[in-house]
Design a protein around this motif. Structure first.
Motif, PDB file in Angstrom:
ATOM      1  N   MET A   1       1.013  -1.300  -0.038  1.00 47.44           N
ATOM      2  CA  MET A   1      -0.147   0.121  -0.058  1.00 47.44           C
ATOM      3  C   MET A   1       0.641   1.300  -0.132  1.00 47.44           C
ATOM      4  SD  MET A   1      -3.088   1.232  -0.006  1.00 47.44           S
ATOM      5  CE  MET A   1      -3.787   2.857   0.313  1.00 47.44           C
ATOM      6  N   GLU A   2       0.470   2.216  -0.760  1.00 40.13           N
ATOM      7  CA  GLU A   2       1.397   3.624  -1.029  1.00 40.13           C
ATOM      8  C   GLU A   2       0.479   4.615  -0.748  1.00 40.13           C
ATOM      9  OE1 GLU A   2       4.769   4.201  -3.643  1.00 40.13           O
ATOM     10  OE2 GLU A   2       3.216   5.453  -4.667  1.00 40.13           O
ATOM     11  N   VAL A   3       0.729   5.645  -0.080  1.00 39.97           N
ATOM     12  CA  VAL A   3      -0.073   6.987  -0.071  1.00 39.97           C
ATOM     13  C   VAL A   3       0.845   8.142  -0.345  1.00 39.97           C
ATOM     14  CG1 VAL A   3      -1.516   8.514   1.354  1.00 39.97           C
ATOM     15  CG2 VAL A   3      -1.667   6.093   1.935  1.00 39.97           C
ATOM     16  N   THR A   4       0.440   8.886  -1.129  1.00 38.05           N
ATOM     17  CA  THR A   4       1.178  10.111  -1.599  1.00 38.05           C
ATOM     18  C   THR A   4       0.332  11.432  -1.672  1.00 38.05           C
ATOM     19  OG1 THR A   4       0.685  10.117  -4.027  1.00 38.05           O
ATOM     20  CG2 THR A   4       2.668   8.903  -3.194  1.00 38.05           C
ATOM     21  N   PHE A   5       0.931  12.361  -1.767  1.00 38.77           N
ATOM     22  CA  PHE A   5       0.061  13.744  -1.445  1.00 38.77           C
ATOM     23  C   PHE A   5       0.897  14.817  -2.550  1.00 38.77           C
ATOM     24  CE2 PHE A   5       3.100  15.352   1.880  1.00 38.77           C
ATOM     25  CZ  PHE A   5       3.297  16.509   1.491  1.00 38.77           C
ATOM     26  N   GLN A   6      -0.027  15.833  -2.918  1.00 40.33           N
ATOM     27  CA  GLN A   6       0.432  16.684  -3.977  1.00 40.33           C
ATOM     28  C   GLN A   6      -0.321  18.101  -3.836  1.00 40.33           C
ATOM     29  OE1 GLN A   6       0.183  15.557  -8.071  1.00 40.33           O
ATOM     30  NE2 GLN A   6       1.362  17.062  -8.849  1.00 40.33           N
ATOM     31  N   HIS A   7       0.470  19.076  -3.430  1.00 36.70           N
ATOM     32  CA  HIS A   7      -0.309  20.341  -3.322  1.00 36.70           C
ATOM     33  C   HIS A   7      -1.072  20.664  -4.570  1.00 36.70           C
ATOM     34  CE1 HIS A   7       0.572  20.883   0.795  1.00 36.70           C
ATOM     35  NE2 HIS A   7       1.699  20.710   0.752  1.00 36.70           N
ATOM     36  N   ALA A   8      -2.173  21.065  -4.424  1.00 37.99           N
ATOM     37  CA  ALA A   8      -2.747  21.649  -5.790  1.00 37.99           C
ATOM     38  C   ALA A   8      -2.628  22.933  -6.169  1.00 37.99           C
ATOM     39  CB  ALA A   8      -4.395  21.190  -5.739  1.00 37.99           C
ATOM     40  N   ASN A   9      -2.535  23.817  -5.180  1.00 38.69           N
ATOM     41  CA  ASN A   9      -2.565  25.348  -5.538  1.00 38.69           C
ATOM     42  C   ASN A   9      -1.658  26.049  -4.457  1.00 38.69           C
ATOM     43  OD1 ASN A   9      -4.334  25.129  -3.327  1.00 38.69           O
ATOM     44  ND2 ASN A   9      -5.741  26.734  -4.176  1.00 38.69           N
ATOM     45  N   PRO A  10      -0.219  25.587  -4.320  1.00 38.72           N
ATOM     46  CA  PRO A  10       0.641  26.175  -3.249  1.00 38.72           C
ATOM     47  C   PRO A  10       1.021  27.465  -3.327  1.00 38.72           C
ATOM     48  CG  PRO A  10       1.994  24.939  -5.115  1.00 38.72           C
ATOM     49  CD  PRO A  10       0.401  24.592  -5.369  1.00 38.72           C
ATOM     50  N   HIS A  11       0.713  28.061  -4.534  1.00 39.81           N
ATOM     51  CA  HIS A  11       1.133  29.510  -4.415  1.00 39.81           C
ATOM     52  C   HIS A  11      -0.550  30.386  -4.829  1.00 39.81           C
ATOM     53  CE1 HIS A  11       4.844  28.478  -4.986  1.00 39.81           C
ATOM     54  NE2 HIS A  11       4.643  27.789  -6.085  1.00 39.81           N
ATOM     55  N   SER A  12      -1.492  29.821  -4.719  1.00 38.38           N
ATOM     56  CA  SER A  12      -2.742  30.387  -4.840  1.00 38.38           C
ATOM     57  C   SER A  12      -3.860  30.175  -3.800  1.00 38.38           C
ATOM     58  CB  SER A  12      -3.422  30.279  -6.171  1.00 38.38           C
ATOM     59  OG  SER A  12      -2.659  30.430  -7.186  1.00 38.38           O
TER      60      SER A  12
ATOM     61  N   GLU B   1       5.126  15.301  -6.021  1.00 40.80           N
ATOM     62  CA  GLU B   1       4.273  14.371  -5.342  1.00 40.80           C
ATOM     63  C   GLU B   1       5.061  13.611  -4.353  1.00 40.80           C
ATOM     64  OE1 GLU B   1       1.961  10.401  -6.336  1.00 40.80           O
ATOM     65  OE2 GLU B   1       2.550  11.582  -8.029  1.00 40.80           O
ATOM     66  N   TYR B   2       4.724  13.895  -3.254  1.00 38.05           N
ATOM     67  CA  TYR B   2       5.455  13.149  -1.858  1.00 38.05           C
ATOM     68  C   TYR B   2       4.889  11.989  -1.546  1.00 38.05           C
ATOM     69  CZ  TYR B   2       7.878  17.628  -1.954  1.00 38.05           C
ATOM     70  OH  TYR B   2       8.659  18.738  -2.222  1.00 38.05           O
ATOM     71  N   ARG B   3       5.481  11.004  -1.201  1.00 36.95           N
ATOM     72  CA  ARG B   3       5.156   9.633  -0.586  1.00 36.95           C
ATOM     73  C   ARG B   3       5.102   9.723   0.889  1.00 36.95           C
ATOM     74  NH1 ARG B   3       8.683   6.742  -3.018  1.00 36.95           N
ATOM     75  NH2 ARG B   3      10.030   6.202  -0.788  1.00 36.95           N
ATOM     76  N   ILE B   4       4.375   9.392   1.676  1.00 37.96           N
ATOM     77  CA  ILE B   4       4.271   9.573   3.029  1.00 37.96           C
ATOM     78  C   ILE B   4       3.990   8.348   3.791  1.00 37.96           C
ATOM     79  CG2 ILE B   4       3.662  11.960   3.043  1.00 37.96           C
ATOM     80  CD1 ILE B   4       0.859  10.887   3.818  1.00 37.96           C
ATOM     81  N   TYR B   5       3.508   7.211   3.137  1.00 30.82           N
ATOM     82  CA  TYR B   5       3.318   5.705   3.453  1.00 30.82           C
ATOM     83  C   TYR B   5       3.436   4.819   2.408  1.00 30.82           C
ATOM     84  CZ  TYR B   5       0.810   1.932   5.676  1.00 30.82           C
ATOM     85  OH  TYR B   5       0.506   0.658   6.441  1.00 30.82           O
ATOM     86  N   GLU B   6       4.268   3.848   2.969  1.00 35.31           N
ATOM     87  CA  GLU B   6       4.660   2.603   2.081  1.00 35.31           C
ATOM     88  C   GLU B   6       4.940   1.351   2.625  1.00 35.31           C
ATOM     89  OE1 GLU B   6       7.443   2.074  -2.009  1.00 35.31           O
ATOM     90  OE2 GLU B   6       8.084   3.094  -0.264  1.00 35.31           O
TER      91      GLU B   6
ATOM     92  N   VAL C   1       6.533   7.450   6.029  1.00 38.93           N
ATOM     93  CA  VAL C   1       7.995   7.377   5.254  1.00 38.93           C
ATOM     94  C   VAL C   1       8.296   9.131   5.854  1.00 38.93           C
ATOM     95  CG1 VAL C   1       9.005   7.984   3.322  1.00 38.93           C
ATOM     96  CG2 VAL C   1       7.261   6.218   3.419  1.00 38.93           C
ATOM     97  N   ALA C   2       9.756   9.152   6.183  1.00 34.01           N
ATOM     98  CA  ALA C   2      10.038  10.464   6.563  1.00 34.01           C
ATOM     99  C   ALA C   2      10.234  11.406   5.345  1.00 34.01           C
ATOM    100  CB  ALA C   2      11.257  10.039   7.363  1.00 34.01           C
ATOM    101  N   PRO C   3      10.203  12.427   5.647  1.00 32.84           N
ATOM    102  CA  PRO C   3      10.425  13.422   4.388  1.00 32.84           C
ATOM    103  C   PRO C   3      11.874  13.250   3.734  1.00 32.84           C
ATOM    104  CG  PRO C   3       9.350  14.847   6.044  1.00 32.84           C
ATOM    105  CD  PRO C   3       9.958  13.332   6.560  1.00 32.84           C
TER     106      PRO C   3
END
Length: 555
Positions: free
Chosen positions: A1-12, A378-383, A388-390
């Motif tokens: 199982m893998e979980v990632t996140f990605q900010h969709a509007n980091p500058h807005s 895209e950053y992976r936080i669980y695997e 997972v550490a940054p």
């Protein structure tokens, strides 16, 4: 199982995030967008072989739904709390008129209000929890099972631990493994809210026509707070809530005897009233209902404009009426963010809705892996069973943080399960102190059966105000009134054994030396007193003076 996140509007705005879950928990990658704020482009975020699984809307503020209509695709439902779903049709219709929001009908058709655990895809489930901040706001728990081990993430959205018009704040007993945490803070909200409501009361008591301009949900909040002042023995003012705010007030089920809801109207003059409050939007009176009312009061020296603004627009600075402005931005103080992280004790903290130094202050701040980034990577936080550490955290620091996480009571599994009871996103009894109003301040200044004469400059600067402008003039009038009432009381009470009735009256100074006694409760004595009668019953004297409170009010 893998979980990632990605900010969709980091500058807005930095309030929107795309979370991907892939592996044994589902046959395909689940792509879930939390909030669809300014400049969010789902097509640009998803790969050619990816599908949008769901959009989750935390609350009905424009910066969180601005691109909702343009990001609908793949038949994805829009999950939100039941109260937010109930008002969203009204909110989106208004936004389409004023802010170029598109595809309103399609968004409403895609809405799926939820109140309990709901399956999103495979073994992935979603549940709302209260978030304070604004009526109907919710954070969302996202849960999945990985090889028999439950894992849970919390996306807070905008939040407070304060209630908002009776909707509870974010609970601190959730114990998620990871938190996507809105880091926006405001140290001054409670003091600004208190000052705003105090100013409204002062101007109402001065006999001013009071126009309060606010966004729709902020208007609902203020109307509900003013209506509940009687719970701390303060007479609530008469309030008319109008236009868009009135529709939201009705849809959310508020009913107060001192509040009249006026969704549509033809004549603003029929609503504005001296000594009463009119609530209209938007927050600056340049359009909509607010502009119609402001056109009537802006040159009235006896009127007051009170603007509750978020800070993103330029307020009216001056007019012929009295003008005040208070910042209405309902976020927690910084210390509350720290307390929340300490209480939740998550392994991962992803900071959102902040940038620059305000974002950087969260780096290395907690005994958790903190992600404080402003890119679209895209950053992976669980695997494979591990959080997972940054990539910028070295192995030594990662081992130390994991050791501390075990030590503070965290575990590899989540405490959240299907059997546990959670607070629902629903309205309950309004408690003013829990809303952020400075209850002791109100009790000191306004808690009395007959309000004290206002002394502020804003309450005395108008020539048509019914309040006497100088303390010396007040004392002369009160001395004369006390003398006359003393003689009247002696004449009326000099009867031993008489069965006296008690009627509260208000002294009215009509000018030219004429004083009248006005019955405060004419309906109660309509059967016993008639026009032209001479009062020979007992007299209970009630007078307020600047020097002492002997129970009364001078008009």
């Amino acid at each position: 199982m893998e979980v990632t996140f990605q900010h969709a509007n980091p500058h807005s705005g930095h309030e929107s995030v795309l979370i991907r879950l892939s592996g044994d928990v589902t046959d395909q990658t689940a792509c879930i967008l939390f909030d669809s704020g300014t400049d969010v482009d789902v097509d640009g975020l998803l790969g050619d072989d990816e599908y949008l699984t769901a959009i989750v809307l935390t609350h009905a503020h424009l910066d969180h739904y601005a691109t909702l209509g343009t990001n609908l695709r793949d038949g994805a439902p829009v999950y939100t709390s039941e109260p937010t779903a109930a008002i969203l049709d009204t909110v989106l219709t208004e936004a389409a008129t004023n802010y170029d929001i598109s595809n309103v009908d399609a968004v409403v058709d895609a809405l799926e209000p939820i109140s309990d655990w709901t399956t999103v895809l495979g073994d992935i489930e979603l549940r709302p929890v209260p978030a304070g901040h604004t009526p109907g706001a919710a954070g969302f728990l996202l849960r999945f099972d990985d090889g028999g081990e439950p894992r849970t993430m919390l996306v807070t959205g905008d939040w407070t631990q304060r209630s908002a018009a009776g909707f509870p704040g974010l609970p601190t007993t959730l114990s998620p493994d990871a938190v996507f945490l809105t880091g926006a803070t405001n140290e001054e909200f409670e003091s600004e809210l208190t000052a705003g409501v105090e100013t409204i009361l002062e101007r109402v008591q001065a006999g001013s026509t009071v126009l309060v301009t606010a966004s729709g949900l902020a208007g609902v909040h203020i109307a509900a707070l003013l209506a509940e002042l009687d719970t701390i023995d303060i007479d609530p003012p008469t309030v008319s809530i109008t236009g868009h705010a009135a529709k939201l007030y009705e849809t959310l089920g508020y009913e107060h005897p001192t509040v009249t809801s006026v969704p549509t109207f033809d004549n603003p003059d029929g609503i504005l009233d001296p000594g009463a409050v009119t609530i209209a939007g938007p927050e600056v009176p340049v359009e909509g209902s607010a502009a119609k009312f402001f056109d009537r009061v802006q040159d009235d020296a006896g009127a007051t404009l009170i603007q509750l603004t978020s800070g993103s627009v330029s307020a009216v600075e001056s007019a012929g009426c009295t003008v005040d402005r208070f910042q209405y931005s309902n976020h927690p103080p910084e210390a509350a963010v720290d307390d929340l992280v300490e209480d939740l004790a998550p392994r991962q903290v992803v900071i959102m809705h902040q940038s620059g130094p305000a974002l950087s202050r969260y780096k290395d701040r907690y005994d958790s892996f903190v992600w404080a980034t402003t890119d679209r990577d895209e950053y992976r936080i669980y695997e494979d069973g591990t959080w997972v550490a940054p990539p910028w955290v070295n192995d030594r620091v990662a081992r130390r943080l994991r050791s501390q996480q075990y030590g503070n009571g965290s575990s590899l599994g989540s405490f959240i399960d299907t059997e546990r009871a959670f607070p629902d996103v629903e309205r309950s009894e309004i408690r003013l102190e829990a809303e952020g109003l400075d209850d002791p301040s109100f009790r000191t200044r306004f808690q009395q059966s007959d309000p004290e004469l206002p002394k502020s400059k804003s309450a005395t600067q108008h020539t048509d105000s019914p309040v006497v402008s100088e303390d010396t003039d007040i004392l002369e009038h009160v001395d004369e009134i006390e003398s006359r009432l003393s003689r009247l009381e002696e004449a009326l009470t000099d009867r031993e054994g008489a069965d006296y009735g008690i009627h509260q009256v208000r002294v009215v100074d009509a000018g030219d030396g004429s004083l009248f006694l006005r019955l405060c409760n004419p309906d109660d004595v309509a059967q016993s007193l008639n026009h032209g009668d001479k009062v020979t019953r007992g007299c209970h004297r009630t007078i307020t003076t600047p020097r002492s409170r002997v129970n009364a009010e001078v008009e």
